[in-house]
Design a protein around this motif. Sequence first.
Motif, short mmCIF file in Angstrom:
data_model
loop_
_atom_site.label_atom_id
_atom_site.label_comp_id
_atom_site.label_asym_id
_atom_site.label_seq_id
_atom_site.Cartn_x
_atom_site.Cartn_y
_atom_site.Cartn_z
N LYS A 20 0.77 -1.23 -0.11
CA LYS A 20 -0.04 -0.21 -0.10
C LYS A 20 0.94 1.26 -0.10
CE LYS A 20 -3.97 -2.08 2.33
NZ LYS A 20 -4.91 -1.98 3.36
N SER A 21 2.15 0.99 0.39
CA SER A 21 2.95 2.19 0.43
C SER A 21 4.11 2.29 -0.50
CB SER A 21 3.11 2.62 1.90
OG SER A 21 4.10 1.40 2.27
N ILE A 22 4.55 1.13 -0.89
CA ILE A 22 5.69 0.94 -1.50
C ILE A 22 6.21 1.88 -2.83
CG2 ILE A 22 5.29 -1.21 -2.75
CD1 ILE A 22 8.78 -0.32 -1.23
N LYS A 23 4.89 1.73 -3.82
CA LYS A 23 5.20 2.38 -4.97
C LYS A 23 5.29 3.97 -4.87
CE LYS A 23 2.89 3.33 -9.44
NZ LYS A 23 3.23 4.74 -9.67
N GLN A 24 4.32 4.49 -3.82
CA GLN A 24 4.37 6.09 -3.61
C GLN A 24 5.50 6.44 -3.03
OE1 GLN A 24 0.91 7.54 -1.74
NE2 GLN A 24 1.90 9.40 -1.06
N PHE A 93 20.59 3.78 4.21
CA PHE A 93 19.47 3.01 4.55
C PHE A 93 18.23 4.08 4.63
CE2 PHE A 93 23.41 0.86 6.32
CZ PHE A 93 23.02 -0.41 5.97
N CYS A 94 17.16 3.42 4.04
CA CYS A 94 16.01 4.00 4.05
C CYS A 94 14.68 3.24 4.16
CB CYS A 94 16.03 4.89 2.53
SG CYS A 94 14.60 6.05 2.20
N ASP A 95 13.76 3.52 4.80
CA ASP A 95 12.57 2.94 5.16
C ASP A 95 11.59 2.84 3.86
OD1 ASP A 95 13.24 2.14 7.77
OD2 ASP A 95 11.94 3.61 8.75
N ALA A 96 10.71 1.99 3.68
CA ALA A 96 9.84 1.69 2.73
C ALA A 96 8.56 2.26 2.79
CB ALA A 96 9.72 0.04 2.48
N GLY A 132 2.21 12.71 15.39
CA GLY A 132 1.73 11.31 15.26
C GLY A 132 2.59 10.29 14.34
N SER A 133 3.74 10.95 13.88
CA SER A 133 4.63 9.71 13.25
C SER A 133 5.49 9.16 13.99
CB SER A 133 5.40 10.74 12.14
OG SER A 133 6.33 11.83 13.02
N ARG A 206 7.75 11.86 8.34
CA ARG A 206 6.27 11.94 8.29
C ARG A 206 5.64 10.65 8.82
NH1 ARG A 206 7.58 12.97 2.02
NH2 ARG A 206 8.19 10.90 2.16
N LYS A 207 4.32 10.69 8.82
CA LYS A 207 3.69 9.73 8.94
C LYS A 207 3.87 8.47 7.87
CE LYS A 207 -0.36 11.56 11.69
NZ LYS A 207 -1.51 11.97 11.85
N ARG A 208 3.75 7.48 8.13
CA ARG A 208 3.78 6.23 7.00
C ARG A 208 2.61 6.34 6.05
NH1 ARG A 208 5.08 1.10 8.53
NH2 ARG A 208 3.72 0.47 6.67
N ILE A 209 2.87 6.35 4.76
CA ILE A 209 1.76 6.41 3.86
C ILE A 209 0.54 5.51 4.19
CG2 ILE A 209 1.29 6.24 1.37
CD1 ILE A 209 4.36 6.78 1.16
#
Length: 241
Positions: A20-24, A93-96, A132-133, A206-209
């Motif tokens: 739900k988040s990886i493409k964006q 290193f980066c989050d998805a 909230g992040s 930021r808040k996760r997508i």
Amino acid sequence: MKIEEGNEIICIIPARDEEKSIKQALDGLLVGSGLKKSSFLVINNASKDSTKTIVEQLGIIVLDCPAIGYGNACLVALDRIVNLKTKPKYILFCDADGSDDPKDIQSLVQTIKKTNADLVIGSRTLGVAESGSLSPIQIFGNALTCFLIRIFFQKRFTDMGPLRIIRYESLRSLNMNDRTWGWNIEMHVKTLQHQMKVIEIPVNYRKRIAGVSKISGTLSMSLRVGSKILYTFFKLLFLGK
């Protein structure tokens, strides 16, 4: 897919069930990070959804890691990188989940080059964290870990943020081995034990997508992760491994 030779920077992105988040998130990185597409390396960490398929459709290299764990995913990436004839100079290193701001990546890159640091960590505390992040237990855990580092290493830090860049040869010398949630604190403590240069700079967060964090999504998981981080810290402090 094969990792392209000759990239100065390789960005490792562990991803587990992030359809739900990886493409964006990846679209944002491709547009805003200043890195070329071949610099990104996504590690499909035992996803049960369409994460891998989406990444492949974007034309980004994806490797499989069947063993669940952030550290496991990073180790799979490093095992592949070590076999390259031409090694990268830096590992990012980066989050998805889209929580990292792609615009901060060039700040990390420029900082490690200008300061000749071994490790540059993006501090969400020094930067701007969207409301909230970060959960209260994350904020407390980061503060506690930084307090322990200050007590035992006499170094002042504000965050154990996941967005970070490290010199490849420095990373190799650390002999990283944590397979789950202790990866970031292991990296931090070992760099200090090796008397490497570690600095932090402000980054946005930021808040996760979409979806729920694997680490802070539930109280029980947050406590498990926190316990592992503290265990890793004191194991390295007193046993050195």
